[in-house]
Design a protein around this motif. Structure first.
Motif, PDB file in Angstrom:
ATOM      1  N   PRO A  31      20.193 -11.590   1.253  1.00 35.51           N
ATOM      2  CA  PRO A  31      20.544 -10.397   0.473  1.00 35.51           C
ATOM      3  C   PRO A  31      19.289  -9.663  -0.016  1.00 35.51           C
ATOM      4  CG  PRO A  31      20.948 -12.381  -0.815  1.00 35.51           C
ATOM      5  CD  PRO A  31      20.537 -12.830   0.552  1.00 35.51           C
ATOM      6  N   PRO A  32      19.335  -8.346  -0.025  1.00 33.58           N
ATOM      7  CA  PRO A  32      18.172  -7.560  -0.453  1.00 33.58           C
ATOM      8  C   PRO A  32      18.025  -7.513  -1.976  1.00 33.58           C
ATOM      9  CG  PRO A  32      19.948  -6.119   0.221  1.00 33.58           C
ATOM     10  CD  PRO A  32      20.416  -7.518   0.474  1.00 33.58           C
ATOM     11  N   ASP A  33      16.818  -7.165  -2.401  1.00 32.10           N
ATOM     12  CA  ASP A  33      16.504  -6.933  -3.803  1.00 32.10           C
ATOM     13  C   ASP A  33      16.387  -5.427  -4.016  1.00 32.10           C
ATOM     14  OD1 ASP A  33      16.227  -9.773  -4.373  1.00 32.10           O
ATOM     15  OD2 ASP A  33      14.340  -9.664  -3.252  1.00 32.10           O
ATOM     16  N   GLN A  34      16.199  -5.006  -5.250  1.00 30.81           N
ATOM     17  CA  GLN A  34      16.135  -3.582  -5.554  1.00 30.81           C
ATOM     18  C   GLN A  34      15.052  -2.863  -4.746  1.00 30.81           C
ATOM     19  OE1 GLN A  34      18.401  -1.813  -7.422  1.00 30.81           O
ATOM     20  NE2 GLN A  34      17.344  -0.105  -6.431  1.00 30.81           N
ATOM     21  N   ILE A  35      13.894  -3.483  -4.550  1.00 28.01           N
ATOM     22  CA  ILE A  35      12.814  -2.836  -3.791  1.00 28.01           C
ATOM     23  C   ILE A  35      13.258  -2.498  -2.373  1.00 28.01           C
ATOM     24  CG2 ILE A  35      11.755  -5.049  -3.094  1.00 28.01           C
ATOM     25  CD1 ILE A  35       9.878  -1.752  -3.794  1.00 28.01           C
ATOM     26  N   HIS A  36      14.087  -3.330  -1.777  1.00 26.68           N
ATOM     27  CA  HIS A  36      14.561  -3.093  -0.412  1.00 26.68           C
ATOM     28  C   HIS A  36      15.532  -1.917  -0.368  1.00 26.68           C
ATOM     29  CE1 HIS A  36      13.479  -7.426  -0.728  1.00 26.68           C
ATOM     30  NE2 HIS A  36      12.597  -6.958   0.135  1.00 26.68           N
ATOM     31  N   TYR A  37      16.370  -1.802  -1.396  1.00 20.83           N
ATOM     32  CA  TYR A  37      17.254  -0.633  -1.497  1.00 20.83           C
ATOM     33  C   TYR A  37      16.428   0.638  -1.712  1.00 20.83           C
ATOM     34  CZ  TYR A  37      21.285  -3.742  -1.956  1.00 20.83           C
ATOM     35  OH  TYR A  37      22.261  -4.676  -1.731  1.00 20.83           O
ATOM     36  N   ASP A  38      15.402   0.534  -2.558  1.00 23.64           N
ATOM     37  CA  ASP A  38      14.552   1.701  -2.826  1.00 23.64           C
ATOM     38  C   ASP A  38      13.873   2.188  -1.545  1.00 23.64           C
ATOM     39  OD1 ASP A  38      15.276   1.449  -5.486  1.00 23.64           O
ATOM     40  OD2 ASP A  38      13.357   0.548  -6.103  1.00 23.64           O
ATOM     41  N   ASP A  74       4.950  -3.645  -0.049  1.00 26.12           N
ATOM     42  CA  ASP A  74       5.557  -2.321  -0.040  1.00 26.12           C
ATOM     43  C   ASP A  74       5.183  -1.525   1.218  1.00 26.12           C
ATOM     44  OD1 ASP A  74       7.013  -0.223  -1.816  1.00 26.12           O
ATOM     45  OD2 ASP A  74       5.178   0.798  -1.174  1.00 26.12           O
ATOM     46  N   VAL A  75       3.907  -1.511   1.563  1.00 27.29           N
ATOM     47  CA  VAL A  75       3.463  -0.726   2.717  1.00 27.29           C
ATOM     48  C   VAL A  75       4.039  -1.292   4.012  1.00 27.29           C
ATOM     49  CG1 VAL A  75       1.452   0.000   4.072  1.00 27.29           C
ATOM     50  CG2 VAL A  75       1.391   0.116   1.589  1.00 27.29           C
ATOM     51  N   GLY A  76       4.029  -2.598   4.165  1.00 26.41           N
ATOM     52  CA  GLY A  76       4.581  -3.212   5.368  1.00 26.41           C
ATOM     53  C   GLY A  76       6.068  -2.962   5.520  1.00 26.41           C
ATOM     54  N   ALA A  96      18.549  -1.930   4.065  1.00 30.79           N
ATOM     55  CA  ALA A  96      17.858  -2.722   3.040  1.00 30.79           C
ATOM     56  C   ALA A  96      17.734  -4.178   3.480  1.00 30.79           C
ATOM     57  CB  ALA A  96      18.601  -2.616   1.709  1.00 30.79           C
ATOM     58  N   ARG A  97      18.798  -4.708   4.076  1.00 29.56           N
ATOM     59  CA  ARG A  97      18.778  -6.106   4.517  1.00 29.56           C
ATOM     60  C   ARG A  97      17.780  -6.324   5.667  1.00 29.56           C
ATOM     61  NH1 ARG A  97      23.018  -9.786   3.275  1.00 29.56           N
ATOM     62  NH2 ARG A  97      24.213  -9.010   1.508  1.00 29.56           N
ATOM     63  N   ILE A  98      17.739  -5.403   6.612  1.00 29.27           N
ATOM     64  CA  ILE A  98      16.811  -5.610   7.721  1.00 29.27           C
ATOM     65  C   ILE A  98      15.370  -5.402   7.269  1.00 29.27           C
ATOM     66  CG2 ILE A  98      16.826  -3.300   8.769  1.00 29.27           C
ATOM     67  CD1 ILE A  98      17.002  -4.957  11.506  1.00 29.27           C
ATOM     68  N   ILE A  99      15.145  -4.524   6.310  1.00 27.16           N
ATOM     69  CA  ILE A  99      13.798  -4.352   5.766  1.00 27.16           C
ATOM     70  C   ILE A  99      13.331  -5.666   5.146  1.00 27.16           C
ATOM     71  CG2 ILE A  99      12.482  -3.244   3.909  1.00 27.16           C
ATOM     72  CD1 ILE A  99      14.221  -0.690   4.521  1.00 27.16           C
ATOM     73  N   LYS A 100      14.194  -6.291   4.348  1.00 23.24           N
ATOM     74  CA  LYS A 100      13.812  -7.569   3.733  1.00 23.24           C
ATOM     75  C   LYS A 100      13.611  -8.648   4.785  1.00 23.24           C
ATOM     76  CE  LYS A 100      14.817 -11.026   0.287  1.00 23.24           C
ATOM     77  NZ  LYS A 100      15.674 -11.429  -0.842  1.00 23.24           N
ATOM     78  N   CYS A 101      14.516  -8.720   5.726  1.00 18.82           N
ATOM     79  CA  CYS A 101      14.459  -9.773   6.736  1.00 18.82           C
ATOM     80  C   CYS A 101      13.255  -9.613   7.666  1.00 18.82           C
ATOM     81  CB  CYS A 101      15.761  -9.776   7.534  1.00 18.82           C
ATOM     82  SG  CYS A 101      15.902 -11.144   8.696  1.00 18.82           S
ATOM     83  N   SER A 149      -2.466  -1.449  12.815  1.00 20.10           N
ATOM     84  CA  SER A 149      -1.936  -2.736  12.356  1.00 20.10           C
ATOM     85  C   SER A 149      -1.840  -2.690  10.836  1.00 20.10           C
ATOM     86  CB  SER A 149      -2.807  -3.904  12.809  1.00 20.10           C
ATOM     87  OG  SER A 149      -4.093  -3.814  12.256  1.00 20.10           O
ATOM     88  N   ILE A 150      -0.780  -3.285  10.333  1.00 20.10           N
ATOM     89  CA  ILE A 150      -0.576  -3.410   8.896  1.00 20.10           C
ATOM     90  C   ILE A 150      -0.209  -4.859   8.636  1.00 20.10           C
ATOM     91  CG2 ILE A 150       0.834  -2.719   6.919  1.00 20.10           C
ATOM     92  CD1 ILE A 150       1.103   0.026   8.212  1.00 20.10           C
ATOM     93  N   LEU A 151      -1.094  -5.528   7.915  1.00 15.18           N
ATOM     94  CA  LEU A 151      -0.967  -6.954   7.655  1.00 15.18           C
ATOM     95  C   LEU A 151      -0.747  -7.696   8.972  1.00 15.18           C
ATOM     96  CD1 LEU A 151       1.004  -6.800   4.296  1.00 15.18           C
ATOM     97  CD2 LEU A 151      -1.424  -7.232   4.607  1.00 15.18           C
ATOM     98  N   GLN A 152       0.396  -8.349   9.152  1.00 13.09           N
ATOM     99  CA  GLN A 152       0.624  -9.162  10.349  1.00 13.09           C
ATOM    100  C   GLN A 152       1.240  -8.407  11.528  1.00 13.09           C
ATOM    101  OE1 GLN A 152      -0.497 -12.376  10.379  1.00 13.09           O
ATOM    102  NE2 GLN A 152      -1.278 -11.847   8.359  1.00 13.09           N
ATOM    103  N   HIS A 153       1.654  -7.148  11.308  1.00 10.37           N
ATOM    104  CA  HIS A 153       2.363  -6.407  12.359  1.00 10.37           C
ATOM    105  C   HIS A 153       1.488  -5.356  13.036  1.00 10.37           C
ATOM    106  CE1 HIS A 153       5.990  -7.951  10.228  1.00 10.37           C
ATOM    107  NE2 HIS A 153       6.453  -7.994  11.454  1.00 10.37           N
ATOM    108  N   CYS A 154       1.718  -5.185  14.321  1.00  8.28           N
ATOM    109  CA  CYS A 154       1.080  -4.139  15.123  1.00  8.28           C
ATOM    110  C   CYS A 154       2.143  -3.077  15.394  1.00  8.28           C
ATOM    111  CB  CYS A 154       0.602  -4.709  16.457  1.00  8.28           C
ATOM    112  SG  CYS A 154      -0.471  -6.146  16.291  1.00  8.28           S
TER     113      CYS A 154
END
Length: 146
Positions: free
Chosen positions: A81-88, A22-24, A10-15, A130-135
Motif C-alpha cells: 500500500p502507498p503512503d501519502q508521498i506516493h499519492y502526492d 523523491d527524485v527517483g 501511487a502503488r506502482i511508484i512505491k513498488c 542515471s538517478i540513483l540505481q536506475h538508468c
C-alpha cells in the motif's frame, strides 16, 4: 474493488521506486506518464493514452505481476500500500508534470552496474541519465517503427 488510476499509479511508484527518494520516484512516474502520452510507437498503439493499458502491458513492470518465472512475486502493487508521498507524486504526474532531467524517456531499469548505452535490447532507447540505481532511456528513431 478495482483501484482508481491515482491509487494504481501511487502503488506502482512505491513498488518500483519506493527506495529511490523523491527524485527517483518522480523519475519513474515521469516514464510511466511519458508512455501514456507518447504520440507514436508501441506505447501509443497499445496504450492509446490509457494508464491502465500501459501498466498492464505484458512484461513491462515487475510490480504488476504476481508471479515471475514461476516464482511468486510478493513485491507487487496489490501487496504494497502507498503512503501519502506516493499519492502526492501520482497527483503531480497525473497533472502533467514531468522531471525535466528524464526528458521523454520511455524506459528505466536497474542494471546493478554501469548503465549500458542502449536499452531495451532491441535498440530502441538511448541512455539519457542515471538517478540513483536506475538508468533512463529516451526513444530513438527506431522506436517509432515499433
Amino acid at each position: 474493488m478495482a483501484f482508481s488510476d491515482r491509487e494504481l499509479l501511487a502503488r506502482i511508484i512505491k513498488c518500483e521506486a519506493g527506495g529511490e527518494g523523491d527524485v527517483g520516484m518522480r523519475a519513474v512516474a515521469t516514464v510511466i506518464m511519458n508512455r501514456v502520452r507518447v504520440p507514436y510507437g508501441e506505447y501509443h498503439r497499445i496504450g492509446q493514452g490509457d494508464l491502465r493499458r500501459i501498466l498492464y502491458q505484458a512484461g513491462q513492470f515487475d510490480c504488476m505481476r504476481t508471479e515471475i518465472n514461476g516464482v511468486i512475486n510478493n513485491q507487487n502493487v496489490w501487496s504494497i500500500p502507498p503512503d501519502q508521498i506516493h499519492y502526492d507524486i501520482a497527483d503531480w504526474a497525473l497533472a502533467g508534470n514531468r522531471l525535466f532531467t528524464i526528458g521523454y524517456s520511455l524506459w528505466y531499469f536497474n542494471p546493478y552496474g554501469p548503465c549500458p548505452g542502449i536499452f531495451p535490447p532491441n535498440g530502441v532507447g538511448s541512455f539519457q541519465v542515471s538517478i540513483l540505481q536506475h538508468c533512463f532511456y529516451n526513444p530513438t528513431e527506431l522506436y517509432a517503427q515499433t
